[in-house]
Design an enzyme around this catalytic site. Structure first.
Site, PDB file in Angstrom:
ATOM      1  N   TYR A   1      -4.025   3.915  -1.006  1.00  0.00           N
ATOM      2  CA  TYR A   1      -2.556   3.836  -0.880  1.00  0.00           C
ATOM      3  C   TYR A   1      -2.040   2.971  -2.039  1.00  0.00           C
ATOM      4  O   TYR A   1      -1.421   1.931  -1.839  1.00  0.00           O
ATOM      5  CB  TYR A   1      -2.128   3.225   0.452  1.00  0.00           C
ATOM      6  CG  TYR A   1      -2.754   3.871   1.668  1.00  0.00           C
ATOM      7  CD1 TYR A   1      -2.090   4.899   2.337  1.00  0.00           C
ATOM      8  CD2 TYR A   1      -3.986   3.449   2.157  1.00  0.00           C
ATOM      9  CE1 TYR A   1      -2.647   5.484   3.463  1.00  0.00           C
ATOM     10  CE2 TYR A   1      -4.550   4.034   3.272  1.00  0.00           C
ATOM     11  CZ  TYR A   1      -3.880   5.044   3.932  1.00  0.00           C
ATOM     12  OH  TYR A   1      -4.443   5.619   5.039  1.00  0.00           O
TER      13      TYR A   1
ATOM     14  N   ASP B   1      -3.037   7.957  -4.181  1.00  0.00           N
ATOM     15  CA  ASP B   1      -1.756   7.922  -3.488  1.00  0.00           C
ATOM     16  C   ASP B   1      -1.336   9.373  -3.307  1.00  0.00           C
ATOM     17  O   ASP B   1      -1.739  10.252  -4.084  1.00  0.00           O
ATOM     18  CB  ASP B   1      -0.697   7.156  -4.297  1.00  0.00           C
ATOM     19  CG  ASP B   1       0.496   6.754  -3.436  1.00  0.00           C
ATOM     20  OD1 ASP B   1       0.577   5.575  -3.035  1.00  0.00           O
ATOM     21  OD2 ASP B   1       1.353   7.625  -3.167  1.00  0.00           O
TER      22      ASP B   1
ATOM     23  N   ASP C   1      -3.716  -0.244   1.988  1.00  0.00           N
ATOM     24  CA  ASP C   1      -2.337  -0.748   2.089  1.00  0.00           C
ATOM     25  C   ASP C   1      -1.444   0.386   2.581  1.00  0.00           C
ATOM     26  O   ASP C   1      -0.588   0.866   1.854  1.00  0.00           O
ATOM     27  CB  ASP C   1      -1.897  -1.247   0.697  1.00  0.00           C
ATOM     28  CG  ASP C   1      -0.519  -1.904   0.723  1.00  0.00           C
ATOM     29  OD1 ASP C   1       0.009  -2.162   1.821  1.00  0.00           O
ATOM     30  OD2 ASP C   1       0.017  -2.156  -0.374  1.00  0.00           O
TER      31      ASP C   1
ATOM     32  N   CYS D   1       1.857  -3.428   7.058  1.00  0.00           N
ATOM     33  CA  CYS D   1       3.289  -3.740   7.160  1.00  0.00           C
ATOM     34  C   CYS D   1       3.790  -3.408   8.557  1.00  0.00           C
ATOM     35  O   CYS D   1       4.989  -3.310   8.776  1.00  0.00           O
ATOM     36  CB  CYS D   1       4.084  -2.975   6.099  1.00  0.00           C
ATOM     37  SG  CYS D   1       3.921  -1.204   6.244  1.00  0.00           S
TER      38      CYS D   1
HETATM   39  N1  SAH Z   1      -0.378  -0.591  -2.733  1.00  0.00           N
HETATM   40  C1  SAH Z   1       0.901  -0.205  -3.251  1.00  0.00           C
HETATM   41  C2  SAH Z   1       1.643   0.784  -2.387  1.00  0.00           C
HETATM   42  C3  SAH Z   1       1.696   0.514  -0.922  1.00  0.00           C
HETATM   43  S1  SAH Z   1       2.878   1.461  -0.055  1.00  0.00           S
HETATM   44  C4  SAH Z   1       1.754  -1.409  -3.535  1.00  0.00           C
HETATM   45  O1  SAH Z   1       1.434  -2.521  -3.162  1.00  0.00           O
HETATM   46  O2  SAH Z   1       2.783  -1.244  -4.196  1.00  0.00           O
HETATM   47  C5  SAH Z   1       1.989   2.737   0.644  1.00  0.00           C
HETATM   48  C6  SAH Z   1       1.703   3.871  -0.303  1.00  0.00           C
HETATM   49  O3  SAH Z   1       0.956   4.820   0.437  1.00  0.00           O
HETATM   50  C7  SAH Z   1       2.923   4.602  -0.839  1.00  0.00           C
HETATM   51  O4  SAH Z   1       2.847   4.608  -2.240  1.00  0.00           O
HETATM   52  C8  SAH Z   1       2.786   6.028  -0.275  1.00  0.00           C
HETATM   53  O5  SAH Z   1       3.181   7.016  -1.197  1.00  0.00           O
HETATM   54  C9  SAH Z   1       1.311   6.122  -0.006  1.00  0.00           C
HETATM   55  N2  SAH Z   1       0.826   7.014   1.051  1.00  0.00           N
HETATM   56  C10 SAH Z   1       1.436   7.392   2.195  1.00  0.00           C
HETATM   57  N3  SAH Z   1       0.609   8.107   2.959  1.00  0.00           N
HETATM   58  C11 SAH Z   1      -0.567   8.196   2.294  1.00  0.00           C
HETATM   59  C12 SAH Z   1      -1.830   8.787   2.578  1.00  0.00           C
HETATM   60  N4  SAH Z   1      -2.025   9.437   3.717  1.00  0.00           N
HETATM   61  N5  SAH Z   1      -2.815   8.651   1.679  1.00  0.00           N
HETATM   62  C13 SAH Z   1      -2.618   7.967   0.512  1.00  0.00           C
HETATM   63  N6  SAH Z   1      -1.439   7.393   0.198  1.00  0.00           N
HETATM   64  C14 SAH Z   1      -0.428   7.499   1.069  1.00  0.00           C
END
Ligand code: SAH
Length: 484
Positions: free
Chosen positions: A346, A367, A415, A442
């Protein structure tokens, strides 16, 4: 998880999805009560959405805006089998922690749930919510772990780097932008906002004034007609660069040339003007198509001394000041040693993975938003980091794929968005059992749910909560695991 949403949704303020009494609260007493009925009530604690909780004849009562230890006269606004909702009719004994909210609309717009609570008490609340959530899912008592005091901000205002405001016209034909009243589509015009960075509000008000002057059409939700639905203003705190995105119901934007020209001359900090087209009758903000109107397609942020290009659709933490602290905590918890391989799941635009690349042998991440992944790989290049690689796809498909290919990560950092981890992913984690594992959450409810399974193979070493969103009821935490 709908991938059209970022971790913190546009209406990220509403957390109504888990207003659920705790297991000990289900005393179903047959209390005779009518709507509008008033009674004195002492508030015992705050619930997960920041609302006061008291008991009327042993029945749970949620009172928005009421604080622990307050004595109020409550007025019943809703009757449900296992709880009541009420509003404050009269505040008889105010809490010593009650403060005057800076934003006049704080009580009616989501996202300001705690603005009437002194900041130290907000921090205590965030730790307590973590505890309440864990207890709810671990009725037999959670195994020993340390829940550290919440890391807060010195100045818990002016931190948000992004304003994503709906645009409409009021009854007099004036352009208004802001957020909806809770559980409604009544738009409240936010002329000021104490949690936004001054730079986002300055540009947002400028955009509104120009829309009015140039007579730009605004979206009419009921009829599905009109042009501009949402305006997004994001500022990169490290460089001051600003991006403006007009989310429109259709492509033709008659005043485009004049709007772009005026914005560029009046706001030199705007380096990127984009248009996103969303012609669906939906409450989702973003459409699939994004086009560049002027400047460059990304803005440049700086975090931990690294440069990050950000596309309009890419997620970035909303509070840059606390992001650095959150990442520091995550990196500390991961305690990498050289020559270890890491998965940054993520990943957004790669902020976490790139911050640890120097201490790792190899970092892989993924992502689901392709633009964010492109940004992440580009960010690796611009920072001259060559041991990092990002792919587009879901964590639940990409991680098992890597494992099948024989990749054995030493460390894993997840995350996820508010929905937490997918079951398939949890199973993959439990099979691969990386020696180092950190979960940035979160949403305490989904974290607690995920911990039930994860703790079959891992011990929770400690939980460090970090306040990413002062004045809201939102909680973020870093969980450090050790293998059982
Ligand atoms: N680690 C990053 C983003 C965290 S937010 C930071 O700190 O900025 C969570 C992220 O997960 C988002 O970018 C969203 O696009 C992504 N996301 C949502 N569902 C997902 C999934 N099933 N697999 C991978 N990424 C995902």
């Amino acid at each position: 998880m709908n991938t059209n949403q970022s971790k913190h949704r546009y209406n990220h303020y509403n957390q109504s999805n888990h207003r659920r009494p705790t297991h000990s609260d289900h005393q179903q007493t047959d209390v005779k009560v009518t709507l509008g009925q008033r009674f004195p009530l002492t508030i015992k604690r705050l619930g997960i959405n920041g609302e006061g909780i008291g008991y009327f004849k042993r029945k749970l009562v949620f009172v928005k805006g009421a604080l622990p230890d307050e004595v109020i006269v409550a007025e019943v606004t809703g009757i449900k089998p296992s709880f009541l909702t009420a509003k404050i009719h009269r505040l008889k004994t105010p809490s010593k922690d009650r403060v005057k909210p800076r934003d006049a609309y704080a009580a009616e717009v989501g996202g300001f749930e705690l603005e009437h609570l002194a900041y130290p008490a907000q921090l205590a609340f965030k730790r307590d919510i973590m505890l309440q959530s864990l207890e709810k899912f671990q009725p037999k008592g959670f195994r020993n772990f340390q829940l550290k005091p919440t890391i807060g901000m010195d100045d818990p205002y002016g931190y948000r780097n992004k304003a994503q405001f709906q645009v409409r016209r009021d009854a007099d034909g004036h352009v208004i932008t802001g957020l909806y009243k809770e559980r409604s589509h009544d738009l409240v015009d936010l002329k000021t906002c104490s949690v936004q960075m001054p730079a986002t509000m300055h540009v947002m008000r400028g955009v509104v004034a120009l829309m009015e002057e140039l007579d730009v059409s605004t979206y009419d939700e009921k009829r599905g007609t009109g042009l501009v639905r949402t305006v997004v203003v994001r500022v990169a705190e490290g460089t001051g660069e600003v991006q403006v995105v007009f989310v429109t119901a259709k492509a033709p934007f008659p005043q485009e040339a004049e709007m772009v020209d005026r914005l560029s001359t009046e706001f030199p900090e705007i380096v990127s003007i984009m248009q996103n087209i969303n012609n669906d009758k939906t409450s989702l903000i973003w459409g699939e198509k994004t086009k560049l109107l002027a400047g460059k397609p990304q803005i440049r942020e700086v975090l931990n001394g690294l440069q990050f290009n950000l596309s309009a659709r890419a997620f970035l933490q909303l509070n840059p000041y606390q992001t650095v602290r959150l990442y520091d905590e995550a990196l500390k918890a991961l305690a990498l040693s050289d020559n270890e391989t890491v998965i940054d799941a993520y990943s957004g635009v790669g902020t976490i993975g790139l911050s640890i690349a120097h201490a790792a042998k190899e970092v892989r991440g993924m992502d689901v938003i392709a633009d964010a992944v492109d940004d992440a790989n580009e960010n690796a290049r611009i920072n001259h980091i060559d041991n990092v690689h990002y792919e587009t796809g879901t964590a639940e498909t990409i991680i098992p794929k890597w494992l099948n290919e024989g990749f054995e990560p030493d460390a894993l950092i997840v995350d996820p968005p508010r929905t937490g981890l997918d079951d398939g992913l949890i199973n993959a984690i439990l099979t691969a059992k990386p020696k180092k594992f950190v979960y940035i959450s979160c949403n305490p409810s989904t974290l607690a749910r995920d911990l039930v399974k994860l703790t079959e193979q891992y011990h929770v070493n400690y939980i460090q909560s970090v306040d990413m969103m002062p004045q809201t009821a939102r909680c973020e935490a870093v969980v450090k695991f050790t293998r059982a």
